[in-house]
Scaffold this motif. Structure first.
Motif, PDB file in Angstrom:
ATOM      1  N   LEU A 182     -17.789 -10.340   0.789  1.00  0.00           N
ATOM      2  CA  LEU A 182     -19.243 -10.438   0.766  1.00  0.00           C
ATOM      3  C   LEU A 182     -19.801  -9.330   1.653  1.00  0.00           C
ATOM      4  O   LEU A 182     -19.543  -9.298   2.851  1.00  0.00           O
ATOM      5  CB  LEU A 182     -19.698 -11.799   1.293  1.00  0.00           C
ATOM      6  N   SER A 230     -23.044  -7.289   3.221  1.00  0.00           N
ATOM      7  CA  SER A 230     -24.476  -7.271   3.520  1.00  0.00           C
ATOM      8  C   SER A 230     -24.791  -5.989   4.267  1.00  0.00           C
ATOM      9  O   SER A 230     -24.061  -5.588   5.179  1.00  0.00           O
ATOM     10  CB  SER A 230     -24.893  -8.500   4.336  1.00  0.00           C
ATOM     11  N   SER A 262     -27.437  -8.361   0.063  1.00  0.00           N
ATOM     12  CA  SER A 262     -26.122  -9.009   0.022  1.00  0.00           C
ATOM     13  C   SER A 262     -25.579  -8.977  -1.395  1.00  0.00           C
ATOM     14  O   SER A 262     -26.323  -9.147  -2.366  1.00  0.00           O
ATOM     15  CB  SER A 262     -26.226 -10.469   0.495  1.00  0.00           C
ATOM     16  N   GLN A 312     -32.318  -6.749   4.380  1.00  0.00           N
ATOM     17  CA  GLN A 312     -30.874  -6.953   4.272  1.00  0.00           C
ATOM     18  C   GLN A 312     -30.524  -7.329   2.840  1.00  0.00           C
ATOM     19  O   GLN A 312     -31.101  -8.249   2.275  1.00  0.00           O
ATOM     20  CB  GLN A 312     -30.415  -8.051   5.233  1.00  0.00           C
ATOM     21  N   GLY A 365     -23.708 -13.541   0.015  1.00  0.00           N
ATOM     22  CA  GLY A 365     -23.177 -13.382  -1.330  1.00  0.00           C
ATOM     23  C   GLY A 365     -22.628 -14.639  -1.954  1.00  0.00           C
ATOM     24  O   GLY A 365     -22.379 -14.690  -3.165  1.00  0.00           O
ATOM     25  N   SER A 401     -24.418 -12.445   6.664  1.00  0.00           N
ATOM     26  CA  SER A 401     -23.121 -11.891   6.289  1.00  0.00           C
ATOM     27  C   SER A 401     -22.436 -12.717   5.216  1.00  0.00           C
ATOM     28  O   SER A 401     -21.478 -12.268   4.594  1.00  0.00           O
ATOM     29  CB  SER A 401     -22.212 -11.804   7.521  1.00  0.00           C
TER      30      SER A 401
END
Length: 290
Positions: A129, A131, A113, A111, A77, A74
């Motif tokens: 950020l 995700s 990001s 995933q 970023g 998570s």
């Protein structure tokens, strides 16, 4: 400026393959207090707790998405192009997760990001950020982490939306208390957040804290579990989304007081630390459900 807004927003998403199984889910649930009470006298064999701890009955709380894959997806970023910041100036200001379908006990996903937004709060910049995870069957979840970067505001950008909401004028429909074990931060960090702030007294002192503090995302998970068990009959599949704003710290060994106001398809929540005169911990917290 350490944050190049245009470059950060234009950067291609970063992708990573993640896997998890029942052991990862069980470890996460134990890290947020599953199987520890407060009722009945032996919560380790309570059927309501076994749905979080026993592989043959296991379900997955949506907040698991913040640690799935054994890392901090998570917050991925923060390594994006255009972002060059001092991590000591970073605060986790808020978190949201939206699940597109129930998270499987065993899974494999990609995933991605990216920086979804950059806001100018004057004395700080706020990075959103995002995700997103998807498997062969389609989207699984979307996480948004709101990260405050002190000293990086004032660049003339959009201030962004306000997440502050007034406390309801009526008494909460439910109030529960959840104790935090003294070793809870040490257990929770095994799910992937190795920040020494939550384990090393010397590091915590350098950061300005008398002792290590609990992960905000641990409080986040504990709160969602309390809402699920109190309002949703323990059925995690009813949860659609969950968002919060982090308003204060928690110490291992303290007690959370979790207040809930129920409405159609939504639960409003506030969380406070009992032993510190009900100091605010989570605010502007909402669980959307079916």
């Amino acid at each position: 400026m350490p944050i190049d807004v245009e470059k950060a927003l234009a950067a291609e998403p970063r992708s990573a393959h993640i896997d998890w199984d029942h052991k990862d889910v069980q470890l996460y649930h134990l890290g947020i207090g599953a199987g520890a009470g407060p009722e009945p006298a032996d919560p380790a064999v309570d059927p309501g707790e076994l749905r979080y701890t026993l592989e043959s009955r296991l379900q997955v709380l949506p907040s698991f998405a913040t640690v799935a894959g054994g890392g901090m997806g998570s917050l991925g970023g923060l390594s994006s192009p255009g972002i060059d910041i001092d991590l000591a100036a970073v605060l986790h200001g808020g978190q949201s997760v939206r699940v597109h379908r129930p998270i499987p006990v065993r899974g494999s996903a990609v995933q991605t990001s990216k920086i979804a937004a950059v806001y100018d709060k004057g004395k700080a910049a706020v990075l959103v950020l995002r995700s997103e995870a998807a498997d062969d069957e389609g989207p699984l979840w979307t996480n948004d982490a709101r990260i405050y970067v002190r000293g990086e505001g004032g660049f003339g950008g959009d201030r962004g939306p306000s997440e502050r909401a007034a406390r309801p004028a009526v008494a909460p429909d439910h109030v529960v208390e959840r104790p935090i074990r003294p070793d809870q931060a040490l257990l929770y960090r095994l799910s992937g957040d190795w920040n020494p702030l939550h384990a090393d007294p010397e590091f915590a002192a350098r950061a300005g804290f008398a002792r290590p503090i609990l992960h905000g995302l641990c409080t986040y998970g504990m709160t969602l579990k309390a809402v699920t068990d109190t309002v949703l009959g323990g059925d995690v599949t009813r949860i659609r989304s969950y968002r919060t704003r982090f308003t204060g710290i928690v110490h291992p060994g303290e007690t959370l007081r979790i207040e809930m106001w129920t409405a159609e398809n939504e639960v409003r929540v506030e969380v406070r630390a009992v032993e510190r005169d009900d100091a605010a911990v989570l605010g502007d917290t909402f669980v959307e459900h079916s």
